[in-house]
Design a protein around this motif. Sequence first.
Motif, mmCIF file in Angstrom:
data_model
loop_
_atom_site.group_PDB
_atom_site.id
_atom_site.type_symbol
_atom_site.label_atom_id
_atom_site.label_comp_id
_atom_site.label_asym_id
_atom_site.label_seq_id
_atom_site.Cartn_x
_atom_site.Cartn_y
_atom_site.Cartn_z
ATOM 1 N N PHE A 23 34.664 52.912 37.401
ATOM 2 C CA PHE A 23 34.180 53.121 38.754
ATOM 3 C C PHE A 23 35.216 52.574 39.733
ATOM 4 O O PHE A 23 36.090 51.786 39.367
ATOM 5 N N LEU A 24 35.098 52.955 40.983
ATOM 6 C CA LEU A 24 35.973 52.422 42.017
ATOM 7 C C LEU A 24 35.716 50.927 42.166
ATOM 8 O O LEU A 24 34.570 50.499 42.270
ATOM 9 N N TYR A 25 36.768 50.138 42.154
ATOM 10 C CA TYR A 25 36.657 48.701 42.340
ATOM 11 C C TYR A 25 37.723 48.274 43.337
ATOM 12 O O TYR A 25 38.911 48.536 43.120
ATOM 13 N N ILE A 26 37.312 47.660 44.415
ATOM 14 C CA ILE A 26 38.257 47.145 45.404
ATOM 15 C C ILE A 26 38.695 45.772 44.906
ATOM 16 O O ILE A 26 37.885 44.859 44.779
ATOM 17 N N ASP A 27 39.977 45.643 44.629
ATOM 18 C CA ASP A 27 40.503 44.436 43.993
ATOM 19 C C ASP A 27 40.479 43.239 44.944
ATOM 20 O O ASP A 27 41.223 43.180 45.913
ATOM 21 N N LYS A 28 39.587 42.288 44.621
ATOM 22 C CA LYS A 28 39.499 41.034 45.376
ATOM 23 C C LYS A 28 39.876 39.852 44.487
ATOM 24 O O LYS A 28 39.566 38.711 44.797
ATOM 25 N N THR A 29 40.510 40.150 43.369
ATOM 26 C CA THR A 29 40.771 39.085 42.398
ATOM 27 C C THR A 29 41.800 38.068 42.880
ATOM 28 O O THR A 29 41.805 36.945 42.394
ATOM 29 N N GLU A 30 42.636 38.424 43.830
ATOM 30 C CA GLU A 30 43.549 37.436 44.408
ATOM 31 C C GLU A 30 42.752 36.315 45.073
ATOM 32 O O GLU A 30 43.082 35.132 44.950
ATOM 33 N N TYR A 31 41.672 36.676 45.759
ATOM 34 C CA TYR A 31 40.830 35.682 46.425
ATOM 35 C C TYR A 31 40.079 34.835 45.398
ATOM 36 O O TYR A 31 39.894 33.630 45.591
ATOM 37 N N ILE A 32 39.669 35.456 44.328
ATOM 38 C CA ILE A 32 38.997 34.709 43.259
ATOM 39 C C ILE A 32 39.964 33.707 42.646
ATOM 40 O O ILE A 32 39.606 32.556 42.401
ATOM 41 N N HIS A 33 41.193 34.124 42.429
ATOM 42 C CA HIS A 33 42.201 33.214 41.873
ATOM 43 C C HIS A 33 42.415 32.016 42.793
ATOM 44 O O HIS A 33 42.460 30.872 42.355
ATOM 45 N N ARG A 34 42.526 32.287 44.096
ATOM 46 C CA ARG A 34 42.685 31.194 45.064
ATOM 47 C C ARG A 34 41.473 30.274 45.065
ATOM 48 O O ARG A 34 41.615 29.054 45.108
ATOM 49 N N LEU A 35 40.299 30.847 45.025
ATOM 50 C CA LEU A 35 39.054 30.087 45.023
ATOM 51 C C LEU A 35 38.979 29.180 43.796
ATOM 52 O O LEU A 35 38.668 27.994 43.890
ATOM 53 N N VAL A 36 39.281 29.731 42.643
ATOM 54 C CA VAL A 36 39.175 29.008 41.377
ATOM 55 C C VAL A 36 40.225 27.896 41.279
ATOM 56 O O VAL A 36 39.959 26.846 40.694
ATOM 57 N N HIS A 37 41.395 28.118 41.848
ATOM 58 C CA HIS A 37 42.462 27.128 41.734
ATOM 59 C C HIS A 37 42.547 26.176 42.929
ATOM 60 O O HIS A 37 43.482 25.398 43.044
ATOM 61 N N ALA A 38 41.550 26.221 43.786
ATOM 62 C CA ALA A 38 41.486 25.266 44.897
ATOM 63 C C ALA A 38 41.027 23.914 44.340
ATOM 64 O O ALA A 38 40.551 23.819 43.216
ATOM 65 N N ASP A 39 41.153 22.886 45.116
ATOM 66 C CA ASP A 39 40.799 21.540 44.664
ATOM 67 C C ASP A 39 39.330 21.198 44.912
ATOM 68 O O ASP A 39 38.997 20.040 45.097
ATOM 69 N N SER A 40 38.466 22.173 44.906
ATOM 70 C CA SER A 40 37.048 21.929 45.144
ATOM 71 C C SER A 40 36.305 21.808 43.818
ATOM 72 O O SER A 40 36.522 22.588 42.903
ATOM 73 N N LYS A 41 35.419 20.841 43.755
ATOM 74 C CA LYS A 41 34.605 20.663 42.558
ATOM 75 C C LYS A 41 33.386 21.572 42.600
ATOM 76 O O LYS A 41 32.954 22.110 41.589
ATOM 77 N N PHE A 51 26.251 42.217 50.287
ATOM 78 C CA PHE A 51 27.636 41.863 50.583
ATOM 79 C C PHE A 51 28.455 41.639 49.309
ATOM 80 O O PHE A 51 29.580 41.204 49.352
ATOM 81 N N GLY A 52 27.862 41.897 48.126
ATOM 82 C CA GLY A 52 28.610 41.802 46.878
ATOM 83 C C GLY A 52 28.558 40.452 46.194
ATOM 84 O O GLY A 52 29.426 40.143 45.371
ATOM 85 N N LYS A 53 27.559 39.637 46.489
ATOM 86 C CA LYS A 53 27.474 38.307 45.860
ATOM 87 C C LYS A 53 27.250 38.409 44.353
ATOM 88 O O LYS A 53 27.856 37.679 43.580
ATOM 89 N N SER A 54 26.382 39.328 43.932
ATOM 90 C CA SER A 54 26.100 39.467 42.501
ATOM 91 C C SER A 54 27.323 39.982 41.753
ATOM 92 O O SER A 54 27.623 39.531 40.648
ATOM 93 N N LEU A 55 28.040 40.928 42.345
ATOM 94 C CA LEU A 55 29.269 41.415 41.718
ATOM 95 C C LEU A 55 30.304 40.299 41.645
ATOM 96 O O LEU A 55 30.984 40.140 40.626
ATOM 97 N N LEU A 56 30.412 39.499 42.690
ATOM 98 C CA LEU A 56 31.341 38.373 42.671
ATOM 99 C C LEU A 56 30.962 37.385 41.570
ATOM 100 O O LEU A 56 31.820 36.905 40.832
#
Length: 158
Positions: A23-41, A51-56
């Motif tokens: 299916f069509l997927y708009i690539d937001k994985t760069e943002y996921i990578h940034r989110l995951v590698h941030a210093d937040s616990k 707004f795509g929360k479940s897909l995220l």
Amino acid sequence: MQYTRRLYPIGIQTFSEIRNKAFLYIDKTEYIHRLVHADSKYIFLSRPRRFGKSLLTSTLEAYFQGWKDLFKGLTMELLETEWTEYPVLRFDMSLGKHMEKEQLERYLSSQLEQMEHKYGILTESPDANIRLTNLIRRAYEQTGRQVVVLIDEYDAPL
């Protein structure tokens, strides 16, 4: 340049289904990578309905479970170098709408029970907080990795 025609994933909130069925997927994985590698616990994401929360959440689950093949051709494939598999505890609260307190506790208990079974936990405790704490502890002990807890539709019971 040739374009491949793809269907919109209307009503589909599962990353693996979207990727496996092309299916069509708009690539937001760069943002996921940034989110995951941030210093937040802890990370809390609040967005409007539809707004795509479940897909995220599903995409994060696939990432943390190390499903590298699902990210083929996406930015994440280029950015991620380790693809470590983490224990993921995903709670879907979407069916917790319009429930009385006792019903909601049983619903949560059912989700906990499924995850406890995976990690070999037999519990007598009715307290969801104690059970979740024990589940996280056991998953960490068995895998040696930090535990990822994802809660989808957290606001449904409210």
